[in-house]
Design a protein around this motif. Structure first.
Motif, PDB file in Angstrom:
ATOM      1  N   HIS A 154       0.901  -1.148   0.161  1.00  0.00           N
ATOM      2  CA  HIS A 154      -0.086  -0.054   0.033  1.00  0.00           C
ATOM      3  C   HIS A 154       0.927   1.402   0.052  1.00  0.00           C
ATOM      4  O   HIS A 154       0.432   2.381  -0.364  1.00  0.00           O
ATOM      5  CB  HIS A 154      -0.899  -0.143   1.206  1.00  0.00           C
ATOM      6  CG  HIS A 154      -0.041  -0.069   2.382  1.00  0.00           C
ATOM      7  ND1 HIS A 154       0.482  -1.233   2.923  1.00  0.00           N
ATOM      8  CD2 HIS A 154      -0.037   0.815   3.598  1.00  0.00           C
ATOM      9  CE1 HIS A 154       1.160  -0.853   4.207  1.00  0.00           C
ATOM     10  NE2 HIS A 154       0.455   0.393   4.644  1.00  0.00           N
ATOM     11  N   LEU A 155       2.054   1.184   0.387  1.00  0.00           N
ATOM     12  CA  LEU A 155       3.031   2.146   0.489  1.00  0.00           C
ATOM     13  C   LEU A 155       3.727   2.496  -1.023  1.00  0.00           C
ATOM     14  O   LEU A 155       4.236   3.516  -1.041  1.00  0.00           O
ATOM     15  CB  LEU A 155       3.869   2.153   1.448  1.00  0.00           C
ATOM     16  CG  LEU A 155       3.485   1.963   3.063  1.00  0.00           C
ATOM     17  CD1 LEU A 155       4.628   1.761   4.001  1.00  0.00           C
ATOM     18  CD2 LEU A 155       2.598   3.170   3.343  1.00  0.00           C
ATOM     19  N   THR A 156       3.984   1.497  -1.802  1.00  0.00           N
ATOM     20  CA  THR A 156       4.710   1.623  -3.166  1.00  0.00           C
ATOM     21  C   THR A 156       3.964   1.547  -4.342  1.00  0.00           C
ATOM     22  O   THR A 156       4.263   1.932  -5.328  1.00  0.00           O
ATOM     23  CB  THR A 156       5.701   0.379  -3.071  1.00  0.00           C
ATOM     24  OG1 THR A 156       5.086  -0.833  -3.222  1.00  0.00           O
ATOM     25  CG2 THR A 156       6.488   0.365  -1.924  1.00  0.00           C
ATOM     26  N   SER A 157       2.693   0.972  -4.138  1.00  0.00           N
ATOM     27  CA  SER A 157       1.990   0.896  -5.556  1.00  0.00           C
ATOM     28  C   SER A 157       1.499   2.083  -5.992  1.00  0.00           C
ATOM     29  O   SER A 157       1.032   2.969  -5.241  1.00  0.00           O
ATOM     30  CB  SER A 157       0.702  -0.115  -5.139  1.00  0.00           C
ATOM     31  OG  SER A 157      -0.320  -0.052  -6.035  1.00  0.00           O
ATOM     32  N   PRO A 158       1.613   2.309  -7.394  1.00  0.00           N
ATOM     33  CA  PRO A 158       1.232   3.485  -8.035  1.00  0.00           C
ATOM     34  C   PRO A 158      -0.217   3.650  -8.401  1.00  0.00           C
ATOM     35  O   PRO A 158      -0.784   4.563  -8.553  1.00  0.00           O
ATOM     36  CB  PRO A 158       1.972   3.585  -9.186  1.00  0.00           C
ATOM     37  CG  PRO A 158       2.429   2.159  -9.568  1.00  0.00           C
ATOM     38  CD  PRO A 158       2.418   1.375  -8.205  1.00  0.00           C
ATOM     39  N   THR A 159      -0.866   2.385  -8.267  1.00  0.00           N
ATOM     40  CA  THR A 159      -2.393   2.103  -8.412  1.00  0.00           C
ATOM     41  C   THR A 159      -3.468   1.914  -7.410  1.00  0.00           C
ATOM     42  O   THR A 159      -4.678   2.335  -7.557  1.00  0.00           O
ATOM     43  CB  THR A 159      -2.566   1.197  -9.574  1.00  0.00           C
ATOM     44  OG1 THR A 159      -2.336  -0.175  -9.070  1.00  0.00           O
ATOM     45  CG2 THR A 159      -1.614   1.322 -10.792  1.00  0.00           C
ATOM     46  N   GLY A 160      -2.655   1.455  -6.255  1.00  0.00           N
ATOM     47  CA  GLY A 160      -3.748   0.910  -5.214  1.00  0.00           C
ATOM     48  C   GLY A 160      -4.498  -0.501  -5.649  1.00  0.00           C
ATOM     49  O   GLY A 160      -5.322  -0.907  -4.761  1.00  0.00           O
TER      50      GLY A 160
END
Length: 307
Positions: free
Chosen positions: A130-136
């Motif tokens: 949840h901290l690195t995802s560019p999309t969620g």
């Protein structure tokens, strides 16, 4: 050994329509009849129920994780189906559906078999958080969560524990990796064979390395195969197609080798999107891969009995 067929009509992890239609598409293409023709008894476990969700509520339960509660609910149900299948000595074949279903399949398999290995075949790392995802999109997070990295709701899905040791993960065909994933891979205890490495070594050497790596290390292997691992030229019907991937023959060789090894206990086939497919090209590849893999599994079981 029976083949337990489990459908997962899930698209919320990808936030894109289409992959939810995959289980129905496989059944309409007579997948059960095809498996029976190989000589297996088949138990159709039906589809995992997926809760309905409104698009405007996608961030209702977390600001960086889309459809969090719905994805967790579907995967918890899947995990129990997988656990029951493997506990009964059956082989679990999961037809999806987006790759967030890997959360549930690994959770269930690792409850039945404590020292599980995981082979993840995918164009993407699926080790975002949840901290690195560019999309969620949660379909980009299941592998990381399975080895204990990410939001606690995903990590502790089904049972509060790490589902697979990081060093028991073997990832093949990665080529569309986010910055955060590359950083995690560089620190990882797992094995990551990107497409660059596959092309450098050749598929035979990759498979040899994989089987040698798992020999005497794990009690069984769960395999999670994303159709986007195949070059988009051949398999257009996936949610996130990527070029420069595996050939169809390469994909078959990996899965057939795993089936012949006697170590594979369960298999996900994910990310078929019938709405994006062209003339059933990707569907036909998927069915061919399933057929070839189960033929090798049947042969391996026959050889065990006659030994």
């Amino acid at each position: 050994m029976k083949i337990n067929l489990i459908g997962v009509p899930l698209n919320l992890g990808a936030d894109k329509l289409g992959s939810n239609l995959a289980p129905k598409t496989y059944r309409e293409a007579n997948i059960i009849k095809i498996i029976k023709s190989i000589g297996f008894e088949v138990k159709d476990c039906g589809d995992v129920e997926v809760l309905k969700a409104n698009e405007e509520d996608k961030y209702k339960h977390h600001p960086n994780l889309k459809y969090l509660n719905e994805v967790i609910d579907a995967n918890t149900k899947l995990a129990e189906k997988i656990y029951q299948s493997l506990s009964n000595g059956d082989f679990a074949l999961v037809l999806g559906g987006d790759h967030s279903l890997g959360l549930g399949s690994i959770a269930g398999a690792s409850r039945a078999i404590k020292n599980i290995g995981v082979v993840w075949i995918d164009a993407h790392g699926d080790i975002n958080t949840h901290l690195t995802s560019p999309t969620g999109n949660i379909h980009g997070m299941p592998l990381a969560a399975s080895f204990g990295v990410g939001h606690e709701a995903l990590v502790n899905l089904y049972e509060e524990r790490i589902k697979v040791k990081e060093e028991n993960v073997f990832h093949i065909a990665g080529r569309d990796l986010d910055k955060g994933e590359i950083e995690l891979i560089n620190k990882s205890k797992g094995q990551f064979y990107t497409m660059d490495k596959v092309k450098e070594l050749g598929i035979e050497k990759v498979v040899e390395d994989m089987l040698n790596y798992f020999k005497d290390r794990v009690d069984a292997i769960h395999v999670s195969f994303d159709l986007d691992s195949i070059d988009s030229l051949f398999a257009p019907g996936t949610g996130t197609p990527v070029e420069n991937g595996l050939s169809v023959d390469d994909a078959k060789f990996i899965l057939e080798s795993l089936a012949s090894s006697g170590m594979m206990c369960s298999l996900d086939i994910v990310e078929l999107n019938p709405l994006l497919d062209k003339d059933n090209k990707t569907l036909n590849i998927a069915i061919d891969i399933i057929k070839n893999t189960l033929n090798k599994l049947k042969l391996s079981l026959s050889n065990e009995l006659s030994a």
